[in-house]
Structures are given as structure tokens and as C-alpha cells.
Scaffold this motif. Structure first.
Motif, PDB file in Angstrom:
ATOM      1  N   ARG A 193       0.831  -1.208   0.000  1.00 22.31           N
ATOM      2  CA  ARG A 193       0.000   0.000   0.000  1.00 22.31           C
ATOM      3  C   ARG A 193       0.866   1.259   0.000  1.00 22.31           C
ATOM      4  O   ARG A 193       0.678   2.161  -0.826  1.00 22.31           O
TER       5      ARG A 193
ATOM      6  N   TRP B 171       2.924   1.718  -3.222  1.00 22.02           N
ATOM      7  CA  TRP B 171       2.114   2.224  -4.329  1.00 22.02           C
ATOM      8  C   TRP B 171       1.865   3.724  -4.170  1.00 22.02           C
ATOM      9  O   TRP B 171       1.874   4.474  -5.149  1.00 22.02           O
TER      10      TRP B 171
ATOM     11  N   ARG C 174       4.882   5.640  -5.190  1.00 22.19           N
ATOM     12  CA  ARG C 174       5.063   5.616  -6.643  1.00 22.19           C
ATOM     13  C   ARG C 174       4.084   6.527  -7.371  1.00 22.19           C
ATOM     14  O   ARG C 174       4.418   7.108  -8.412  1.00 22.19           O
ATOM     15  N   THR C 175       2.873   6.697  -6.838  1.00 22.10           N
ATOM     16  CA  THR C 175       1.817   7.393  -7.581  1.00 22.10           C
ATOM     17  C   THR C 175       1.472   8.789  -7.049  1.00 22.10           C
ATOM     18  O   THR C 175       0.868   9.577  -7.767  1.00 22.10           O
TER      19      THR C 175
END
Length: 317
Positions: free
Chosen positions: A93, A96, A99-100
Motif C-alpha cells: 500500500r 504504491w 510511486r503514484t
């Protein structure tokens, strides 16, 4: 069994689209379903051939364990399994989010006074990255304890290949799974060849790759080590780290699916009650662990992370 026609596939996609799902997700899901159906049909066709039947009889799916291999799953392994599952969920979680997320809600700077002191000022990082790195450290600690106890108790013999016939047995088990004529397993005593190889890859290849590539991308990596950085550039680490994360996601999905589909009550008792019986105790503990993980997922947001991060450094916007 017959595969869906293009018209039927289009109908499935249309119904999913009506639910508001993005077109890319819809097309990918439909494609995966069609591929899976083709593989099942192919496996069932192969399994009906005399040569393949002979192969399956010679290699039923599991290899013999070395003499003295332990039977059953001890309680410490169940606790390790839960802690690992808890941490890896939050690691995926937070990874991610790192990364985003383009504009982090908060940042964190380490206190340069405690046990860890550096000559240069600490680097400011996002709160998401702090959470990710903290979870990584706990995951590595838990994994180190797991490896030590694994070899100290002999449990390593259950997930480390000790004979070459594990490979044909893994092919046999895979063919049986795909043909929906699933192999008869007794995970309390011995894993089939496909399970054994998968666990070995996860523990001894995927996990070290995640650690090594994550360390290369972290602030702890020496930036002035020119020769080392040239041999192991950060672009290589980034190219490996994300696919490894996807591997863990795929492993979790397949693993949980097979645990529930191949005798859920017994499998859950193996891991959560350290017993080879069929009752609802293991399922109840498993359900409770899901509640704990769901609560942790909800609490893993800046509002609740800030006070904890403040104990180790300064939190800013």
C-alpha cells in the motif's frame, strides 16, 4: 466446455462497463479470463493423452522429503505468517502511494541526535516514504528471525528443494491445477512440487531482491560510492523493484485463493491453530486477522501517521 465467442466477450465487457469500471481494467480482465479458459481446455486435453497420464502417474506432484523432516506447522510459524502478511500488505500500500502520489500530504525529517547520527543534515522525505521504509525495516527484521528459526528447527526442508524430481512434480501439479483435477495435497506433511518451488522463490529470491533493490533506492545508500553506483545503478534497482512488488501481489492472490479453494477449514487450522483438524477455529482467527489488517489499512493515513512519525523526527507540510 467451450470458450466464449467474441460477441459473448463483448457482452461481458459491456456489463462490466455499466458498473463504471475503466475500459482498460475491463479489457484486461476479459482477456485474462479468456486466456485462463484456453489454458484449462488445453490442460484437460493434454491430461487425456496416454503419455501424459503415464507422466502424472510417475510424478504425482510431490517429492519425498529428507529423513527427519518435521511434520506439521509450529505455532511460531503461524505468528510469523500473520506478521509477514500484515507488514507486506501495508508495504504494498505505502509503496504504491510513494510511486503514484505527486503531492505528498506531509514530509518527514529524521532527528540527527539519537543512535543514528550523520555528518550531513538528514534528507527530507515524504511521510509516505517514511512509512514505507519503517515497514521495510520491520519486515526485514521479521524475515531475519524467520530464516534463523526456519533452519534451526528443520522447517527449511519443507520449502527448499532437495531433489531434482521437484521440477517434473511441479509441472505435474501445475497441469493438475489447470485441468481443474487438483492434486490431493496434505500441507501438514508435505507441499507439492509447485508449492515448494513457489515458496522457495518467494522466500529466497523475491524477498532478497525486494530488500536489495529497496536499499539501493533508499537514502541509506552511499551516494559518493562512485564505483559501486556504477556497477549497480539506481535505474536497475527501479526496474526490478516494481515487478517484484507485482510478484508479491500475484502470489498473495493465488495463495489465498488456493488456501480457500482446497480445504479452507483444514488449511486455515494448519496456519492459525497449528493443528491438522477440521473445525472453525482457524477460520475465526483468520477472520479476526482480516479485521486487524483492515483497521491498519484505514489508519495508515497522514492523520494517524503524523504523531508516530513525530517520535522519530520532524513532520512538516
Amino acid at each position: 466446455m467451450s470458450t466464449p465467442t467474441n460477441k459473448q466477450a463483448a457482452g461481458i465487457a459491456a456489463r462490466w462497463k455499466a458498473l463504471g469500471l475503466p475500459a482498460k481494467i475491463i479489457s484486461t480482465a476479459v482477456t485474462l479470463v479468456l486466456i485462463l479458459l484456453v489454458l484449462v481446455l488445453a490442460a484437460r486435453g493434454l491430461s487425456s493423452l496416454d503419455g501424459v497420464k503415464s507422466f502424472l502417474a510417475t510424478y504425482p506432484g510431490h517429492s519425498d522429503l529428507p529423513g527427519g523432516a518435521p511434520v506439521g506447522l509450529p505455532a511460531w510459524l503461524g505468528w510469523q505468517h500473520f506478521i509477514n502478511m500484515f507488514l507486506i500488505l501495508l508495504i504494498i500500500r505505502s509503496g504504491w502511494q510513494v510511486r503514484t502520489t505527486k503531492r505528498p500530504a506531509a514530509h518527514w525529517i529524521r532527528n540527527n541526535k539519537g543512535v543514528i547520527k550523520t555528518k550531513n543534515a538528514p534528507t527530507k522525505i515524504s511521510l509516505d516514504l517514511w512509512f514505507h521504509l519503517t515497514l521495510d525495516a520491520l519486515w526485514v527484521l521479521n524475515g531475519t528471525i524467520f530464516i534463523v528459526v526456519l533452519f534451526a528447527t528443520g522447517q527449511w526442508m519443507r520449502i527448499v528443494p532437495t531433489s531434482w524430481d521437484v521440477f517434473p512434480n511441479a509441472i505435474s501439479a501445475g497441469l493438475q491445477y489447470l485441468s481443474l483435477n487438483w492434486p490431493t495435497d496434505n500441507g501438514w506433511v508435505n507441499y507439492n512440487g509447485l508449492q515448494l518451488l513457489t515458496y522457495f522463490i518467494t522466500v529466497f529470491i523475491a524477498a532478497p531482491l525486494a530488500i536489495i533493490t529497496g536499499l539501493r533506492m533508499s537514502g541509506a545508500w552511499p551516494k559518493n560510492a562512485r564505483t559501486l553506483n556504477k556497477i549497480y545503478p539506481i535505474t536497475v534497482a527501479r526496474a526490478i523493484h516494481f515487478p517484484v512488488m507485482l510478484y508479491f501481489v500475484l502470489f498473495i492472490v493465488v495463495h489465498v485463493t488456493l488456501v480457500l479453494a482446497t480445504g479452507a477449514l483444514r488449511n486455515l487450522n494448519h496456519m492459525y491453530t497449528s493443528s491438522d483438524v477440521v473445525n472453525w477455529w482457524g477460520f475465526g482467527i483468520f477472520a479476526g486477522s482480516l479485521v486487524v489488517m483492515a483497521a491498519a489499512w484505514f489508519l495508515a493515513q497522514p492523520l494517524f501517521l503524523r504523531p508516530v512519525a513525530s517520535l522519530m523526527g520532524k513532520v512538516t507540510k
